[in-house]
Design an enzyme around this catalytic site. Structure first.
Site, PDB file in Angstrom:
ATOM      1  N   GLN A 172      -5.858   6.153   0.650  1.00 28.37           N
ATOM      2  CA  GLN A 172      -6.647   5.069   0.054  1.00 28.37           C
ATOM      3  C   GLN A 172      -8.125   5.415  -0.026  1.00 28.37           C
ATOM      4  OE1 GLN A 172      -5.697   1.470   2.205  1.00 28.37           O
ATOM      5  NE2 GLN A 172      -3.544   1.579   1.653  1.00 28.37           N
ATOM      6  N   ASP A 297       5.219   3.615   4.186  1.00 25.17           N
ATOM      7  CA  ASP A 297       5.632   2.219   4.330  1.00 25.17           C
ATOM      8  C   ASP A 297       7.143   2.049   4.354  1.00 25.17           C
ATOM      9  OD1 ASP A 297       3.040   1.388   4.528  1.00 25.17           O
ATOM     10  OD2 ASP A 297       2.855   0.712   2.456  1.00 25.17           O
ATOM     11  N   ASN A 320      -0.167   8.728  10.377  1.00 21.53           N
ATOM     12  CA  ASN A 320      -0.807   7.679   9.574  1.00 21.53           C
ATOM     13  C   ASN A 320      -0.248   6.287   9.873  1.00 21.53           C
ATOM     14  OD1 ASN A 320      -2.021   9.882   8.473  1.00 21.53           O
ATOM     15  ND2 ASN A 320      -1.578   9.395   6.353  1.00 21.53           N
TER      16      ASN A 320
END
Length: 421
Positions: A172, A297, A320
């Site tokens: 990001q 995710d 992460n």
């Protein structure tokens, strides 16, 4: 409802069948919202996600002079002047990581001061590498703790010609700089320091979205992009369904030998988490090692599914996951071992799930601490399809990305037992 409320799924021992349409992609919705806000003119965004994360992004953009209308449940109509205005108050972004990171870069183009803040969870999430990259390029950005709140003092223009960023902690940061770069006074190079980047596929999503809104980006080499000073052009844009949300439905289908029609084929997704379907399709013979670096995710979904696999599964490169809405490696370890002691082991940033098909049909009088993390709540609901007694705390935290999650399960025949604190 309160954060102390719980929901328990009542296993039926039968296949889940039906049709469920996943919500729009959170990742793409927040990218499209920002780019539409930076464009001059009116853009119509269809298929969008309406959730806590996208609400925080849209509200922040409204504070900065952008008109955003919502004619229906899956549409935003965004009208911008081509630049953001300094807001009168701080931007409160809850625990929306994409909103905080993307806006930290974007608001450096504002003529004035901007403060970005979030809830207690967001104030523990790192943003130091992005702040450092912006500061090294001559922009005034300060984050005393390395986490929000962040103070930005913009001059109304971006004169930098190069951003250098360590993307190992989060892709990001890279996406934030790329989207800002098109607003520069001249061409801007965005270069990675080192060769590792978390979930590079999300950078590809960013580039595709930027190009749809008129950006001109050239890949100079594997670690450097040159972004022309085009700004952005208003456009109509369709947001594809959320692949991360789809993983729960694919896994529920696999766990129950069901038939769930999502209305979209797994190979049509452009989001990195869609690759999880390859591993879900292997169930109950999932492979012995799964690398989570490029589908972060989806790992909670796969980890809970692995608990019912025939053989153990080791998940690697999960560093992460420790800086998401919570430390998801620890949360998965705690939750799996609450269901049955010894079900999970952590070695460094690896998670080893000691699979046991005999879990199906068992009972566990346990409570899952979700840490207000939507993905922890949704993945452990999968365990509740096969193991009775599992109580999931703060179930409405799913509103962050999938507000209709529990209703979707009910539509497939899942019985839920709600308990108010």
């Amino acid at each position: 409802m309160s954060v102390n409320d719980t929901v328990t799924l009542i296993p039926k021992g039968q296949p889940l069948k039906g049709q469920v349409s996943p919500p729009g992609s959170k990742s793409i919705t927040n990218r499209a919202l920002l780019l539409a806000a930076l464009a001059k003119g009116t853009s119509r965004l269809d298929g969008v996600l309406k959730s806590d994360d996208t609400r925080h992004m849209s509200n922040a953009l409204r504070q900065m002079g952008v008109s955003i209308e919502e004619p229906d449940a899956t549409t935003f109509v965004v009208t911008g002047s081509g630049r953001l205005q300094a807001p009168e108050a701080a931007l409160f972004l809850g625990n929306a990581g994409t909103a905080v990171r993307f806006l930290t870069a974007a608001v450096t183009s504002v003529d004035g001061s901007v403060t970005l803040d979030g809830d207690d969870y967001m104030r523990k999430r790192p943003i130091g590498p992005l702040v450092q990259a912006l500061r090294q390029a001559g922009l005034s950005v300060d984050s005393p703790t390395g986490c929000p709140p962040i103070q930005v003092r913009g001059s109304g223009k971006i004169t930098a010609t190069r951003f250098e960023i360590d993307g190992g902690l989060s892709s990001q940061y890279v996406s934030a700089l790329l989207m800002l770069a098109a607003c520069g006074e001249q061409a801007v190079d965005v270069a990675l320091i080192g060769h590792d980047i978390g979930a590079r596929g999300y950078v590809d999503l960013t580039l595709a979205c930027m190009r749809a809104f008129g950006a001109d980006v050239t890949e100079l080499d594997a670690n450097t992009w040159r972004v022309a000073p085009t700004g952005y052009v208003a456009t109509d844009y369709y947001v594809e369904p959320d692949a991360s949300a789809a993983t729960y439905l694919w896994a529920a289908e696999a766990l129950t030998a069901g038939a769930i029609d999502l209305g979209v084929a797994s190979d049509t997704f452009t989001q990195p988490d869609a690759r999880a379907q390859t591993f879900i399709a292997q169930f109950p013979n999932m492979q012995a090692e799964i690398n989570g670096s490029q589908m972060q995710d989806a790992i909670p979904t796969l980890a809970v599914l692995a608990a019912f696999n025939r053989t153990p599964v080791r998940f690697v490169e999960l560093a992460n996951l420790r800086v998401k809405e919570c430390d998801r490696v620890q949360a998965l370890y705690d939750g799996l071992n609450a269901i049955r002691p010894g079900l999970a082991t952590v070695e460094g940033d690896d998670l080893l799930v000691a699979a046991d098909p005999a879990l199906a049909g068992s009972h566990s009088d346990c409570s899952i601490n979700t840490h207000a993390d939507h993905r922890i709540a949704m993945c452990f609901a999968l365990a509740g399809l096969k193991v009775s007694g599992i109580r999931i705390q703060d179930p409405l935290c799913v509103g962050k990305t999938y507000p209709q999650y529990w209703k979707a399960l009910e539509s497939l025949g899942v019985e839920l037992e709600w308990v108010k604190a």
